[in-house]
Design an enzyme around this catalytic site. Structure first.
Site, PDB file in Angstrom:
ATOM      1  CG  HIS A  51      -2.793  -0.569   6.647  1.00 30.34           C
ATOM      2  ND1 HIS A  51      -2.719  -0.895   7.972  1.00 30.34           N
ATOM      3  CD2 HIS A  51      -4.104  -0.685   6.309  1.00 30.34           C
ATOM      4  CE1 HIS A  51      -3.933  -1.217   8.428  1.00 30.34           C
ATOM      5  NE2 HIS A  51      -4.800  -1.097   7.437  1.00 30.34           N
ATOM      6  CG  ASP A  82      -7.142  -1.336  10.930  1.00 32.12           C
ATOM      7  OD1 ASP A  82      -8.338  -1.658  10.951  1.00 32.12           O
ATOM      8  OD2 ASP A  82      -6.441  -1.408   9.912  1.00 32.12           O
ATOM      9  CG  HIS A  87     -10.250  -4.429  12.599  1.00 32.16           C
ATOM     10  ND1 HIS A  87      -9.674  -4.488  11.351  1.00 32.16           N
ATOM     11  CD2 HIS A  87     -10.610  -5.697  12.894  1.00 32.16           C
ATOM     12  CE1 HIS A  87      -9.695  -5.747  10.917  1.00 32.16           C
ATOM     13  NE2 HIS A  87     -10.255  -6.507  11.844  1.00 32.16           N
ATOM     14  CG  ASP A 125      -8.382  -1.355   5.191  1.00 28.93           C
ATOM     15  OD1 ASP A 125      -7.271  -1.125   5.704  1.00 28.93           O
ATOM     16  OD2 ASP A 125      -9.052  -2.371   5.441  1.00 28.93           O
ATOM     17  CG  HIS A 133      -0.296  -7.292   1.386  1.00 28.95           C
ATOM     18  ND1 HIS A 133       0.279  -7.387   2.627  1.00 28.95           N
ATOM     19  CD2 HIS A 133      -1.620  -7.132   1.603  1.00 28.95           C
ATOM     20  CE1 HIS A 133      -0.659  -7.302   3.560  1.00 28.95           C
ATOM     21  NE2 HIS A 133      -1.830  -7.132   2.960  1.00 28.95           N
TER      22      HIS A 133
END
Lengths: 423, 311
Positions: free
Chosen positions: A61, A151, A178, A304, A308
């Site tokens: 991501h 996902d 997912h 994955d 954050h």
């Protein structure tokens, strides 16, 4: 574009390791042989080091566009090359969702500008990842998308998933699923079992993942289409995929380092850096994941990578965001926990982290041979170090591995014959 | 030795628990003699920080602090402010800056007191966190059992009700097993958490088996929202198959006591006959709660670094 000669290294090939030199020119591996004498602008002395095909992470991501405070294409690419990755595939849960050619094109263009690793966008399966109408899969492919996935938001409707598998196959695209039955998850935040009861945190049953794995397998089997299962975390999931493969279903699957490294007693710290979806499971799952990687049921190791902001993690466990910033620790964790423990050989590790993702998505790279693209990673397997999130170049410092001792440090990442990272 | 905080009984030793219960004996004596202006915590401040509605627990802590001479501050944060307002850590920094000695926190999410405790200098007491623990409720339960039976060791304690969502059940289980009691649980399968047996509980197959020979019969509150969530079909059905009436109590030891952390749903967990029976300790538990919390606050403040006060 400079010429590079990599001397005296041990090269990891599909069928074993060999001592040989590599001469890189014009973005290609031109010569691969013992004692290459070519004159080069740059000579890398790889004595004692291992030369791998550049790692490929088919599940990350990058957060751009829309969530640049978590990560952007520049910081994510820098983190990728620090982790030894030459190609990464980014999931479409951006803002706006990457469900059209314009967003795909933006990501491709921005990644070229950044110029570190190759960034391959994954388009959404459905518009807005809402699970209702197929996105423009053909147009996205032409703009550079390499697969489709919703996902983070499972495709709830089996009918839509079926249509996606069928339609995508016309364009040679694969659905990355997912697998999560949100109704069964019902607000859970950790694996359901002894430790969820002990911690007083709501559990997520394994069946929430396995039910949808079973559905995808049955759809792929019925339709004779391909499907790829994302981030497998349970023993039962591995078994479903193993059985499906045995009867010829065209299913491939991936797992992540946290699923073969951690067991769920880490949640007792209430440290939200352990919060990830699917959740960290129990010891028997960890063992099954390792076996699945060993026997090839699980084709790939992905990260994955889910960066954050710390504000999203330094809160009550229930309120924290799911995800681990994993791209800078993946190789060391995989080498330490899989190769050093005898689960995989080095060649198998290279296959799971490079050749298989390349083959599933039809990407270049994934192997070291003359004429191949010069995407290369060089690591010092003997070097032991402590994982330190403060050293991450990713904006996301959210890792449950801080302080863990690991082996295998990335020394060079070379993309298209250019050194993009030197450690 | 009790540390800076009391976050749960999972991490507490049998000695810590016994120490608090022993100290509570004196506190109850003072309470029942109506000596309710004591100097133990003079000049100290106890703040209750409640993110969930509560009458009895909050009131109990506040009175316990007041009876010992502490200043008290009550903060109610609506549960919506958990998500939208100031972060828990920032609230902790603020309370710390105001020189609170003890923060009692109740929060709908497990682990919130642990997060707070990591970031504040004040002592943190867990007043109930999600499905995790409610240590002071369990301590007052132990006090009540000890007062009746003299010791906890060897008792059979039957806990019936919503085990899965009950922090009271878990704190009781952790403490009781450390003190040598046998804990038997019974509930609908939808309200029984996974792994509870590995935590030391015996799971009964029937109401009769759970109650058989029990010295303590403890009911847990059944919340209507669980019925709305489909975990059981109706309160009437619950009462019929899982509730306890006088007739069921016959399976228990003839000298058993009946307990409940409250508030009770009459006619659901227990029939009114059971709640109002002579061997019911439900009201006595409330009094013991104040005594136990006085003891805990006193011990925590006494143990605080540089916080020794002459008694």
């Amino acid at each position: 574009m400079s010429n590079i000669l990599i001397k005296n290294g041990t090269v990891v090939l599909a069928d074993g390791c060999a001592a040989c030199d590599l001469y890189l020119k014009d973005g290609k591996i031109v010569r691969m042989a013992k004692a290459v004498q070519e004159k080069a602008d740059r000579v890398i002395d790889a004595t004692g080091l291992y030369v791998f095909p550049g790692l490929i992470d088919m599940h990350v991501h990058l957060r751009e566009p829309g969530f640049e405070y978590k990560e952007d294409i520049a910081s994510g690419s820098a983190a990728a090359v620090r982790g030894g990755f030459t190609q990464i595939c980014c999931m479409p849960n951006t803002q706006p969702v990457c469900d059209n050619a314009a967003v795909v094109g933006y990501i491709v263009a921005r990644a070229k500008e950044v110029g570190l690793c190759k960034v391959r966008p994954i388009g959404a399966i459905t518009k807005g990842s809402q699970g209702e109408q197929l996105a423009e899969i053909g147009k996205m492919k032409d703009a550079g998308a390499v697969a489709i996935s919703d996902d983070g938001k499972p495709v709830v409707s089996a009918r839509i998933m079926r249509l996606a598998m069928e339609y995508a196959s016309d364009f040679g695209m694969i659905c990355l699923s997912h697998c999560e039955d949100k109704d069964l998850v019902d607000g859970g935040v950790v694996n359901e079992g002894y430790n969820s009861t002990l911690a007083g945190l709501k559990g997520i049953p394994r069946a929430a993942e396995e039910i949808m794995i079973a559905r995808e397998i049955l759809l792929a089997e019925t339709l004779n289409k391909r499907v790829h299962i994302c981030h497998v975390s349970t023993k039962g999931g591995v078994q479903l995929i193993r059985e499906a493969k045995a009867r010829g279903v065209r299913v491939t699957a991936e797992t992540c380092p946290h699923y073969f490294t951690l067991i769920d007693d880490v949640i007792m710290s209430y440290d939200a850096n352990t919060k990830v979806n699917p959740p960290i499971r129990e010891r028997e799952d960890v063992e099954a994941i390792k076996l699945g990687l060993q026997d090839g049921t699980l084709d790939c190791i992905v990260t994955d990578h889910a960066p954050h902001h710390r504000d999203e993690k330094e809160v009550e466990y229930n309120l924290a965001a799911f995800g681990i910033s994993g791209i800078e620790t993946s190789f060391s964790l995989s080498y330490t926990n899989l190769v050093k423990t005898g689960v995989l050989t080095l060649e198998q590790l290279a296959e799971r982290m490079s050749a298989n993702p390349a083959s599933i998505l039809g990407l270049g790279g994934g192997a070291l041979r003359e004429g191949a693209v010069a995407d290369i990673m060089i690591a010092d397997l003997g070097e032991e170090y402590s994982i330190d999130s403060k050293q991450f170049v990713s904006k996301g410092k959210n890792t449950p591995f801080d302080g863990m001792r690991v082996y295998g440090k990335v020394k060079y990442t070379i993309v298209d014959g250019d050194i993009k990272y030197e450690g | 030795m009790l540390g800076k905080d009391l976050l749960g009984l999972y991490d507490a030793s049998a000695e810590d628990i016994t120490d608090i219960l022993d100290t509570a004996v004196g506190m109850k004596k003072l309470l029942t003699q109506n000596l309710k202006k004591l100097p133990h915590l003079q000049g100290r401040t106890v703040t209750t920080l409640f993110y969930e509605n509560s009458t009895r627990t909050r009131c109990s802590f506040e009175l316990a602090a007041k009876y010992l001479g502490a200043g008290t501050v009550n903060i109610s944060a609506s549960s919506s402010s958990v998500q939208k307002g100031e972060t828990l850590i920032d609230t902790g920094y603020t309370l710390d800056a105001m020189k609170n000695d003890v923060i009692v926190i109740r929060h709908p999410m497990g682990g919130a007191p642990h997060l707070l405790a990591k970031h504040v200098k004040a002592s943190v007491v867990n007043g109930g966190d999600g499905m995790n623990e409610h240590p002071t409720q369990a301590l007052l339960d132990f006090y009540t059992m000890r007062e009746k039976f003299g010791a906890i060791k060897g008792l059979k304690v039957a806990i019936l009700g919503d085990i899965k969502h009950s922090r009271v059940a878990k704190s009781n289980l952790f403490g009781l097993t450390k003190l040598g009691a046998e804990v038997v649980m019974y509930s609908p399968a939808t309200l029984m958490p996974q792994g509870i047996e590995r935590l030391g509980a015996k799971v009964a197959k029937s109401r009769e088996e759970a109650l058989s020979g029990a010295n303590v019969v403890m009911g847990l509150r059944i919340q209507l929202e669980r019925m709305h969530g489909g975990l059981f079909p109706s309160l009437a059905e619950y009462a019929q198959y899982y509730g306890v009436s006088e007739e069921h109590l016959k399976y228990a030891d003839s000298d058993c006591i009946v307990m409940h952390p409250g508030p009770v749903n009459r006619g659901v967990e227990f029939t009114s006959d059971v709640i109002d029976a002579e061997n019911s300790k439900i009201t006595e538990q409330v009094l013991n709660g104040v005594a136990v919390r006085m003891a805990l606050l006193f011990l925590l403040v006494k143990n605080r670094q540089g916080g020794e006060k002459s008694e």
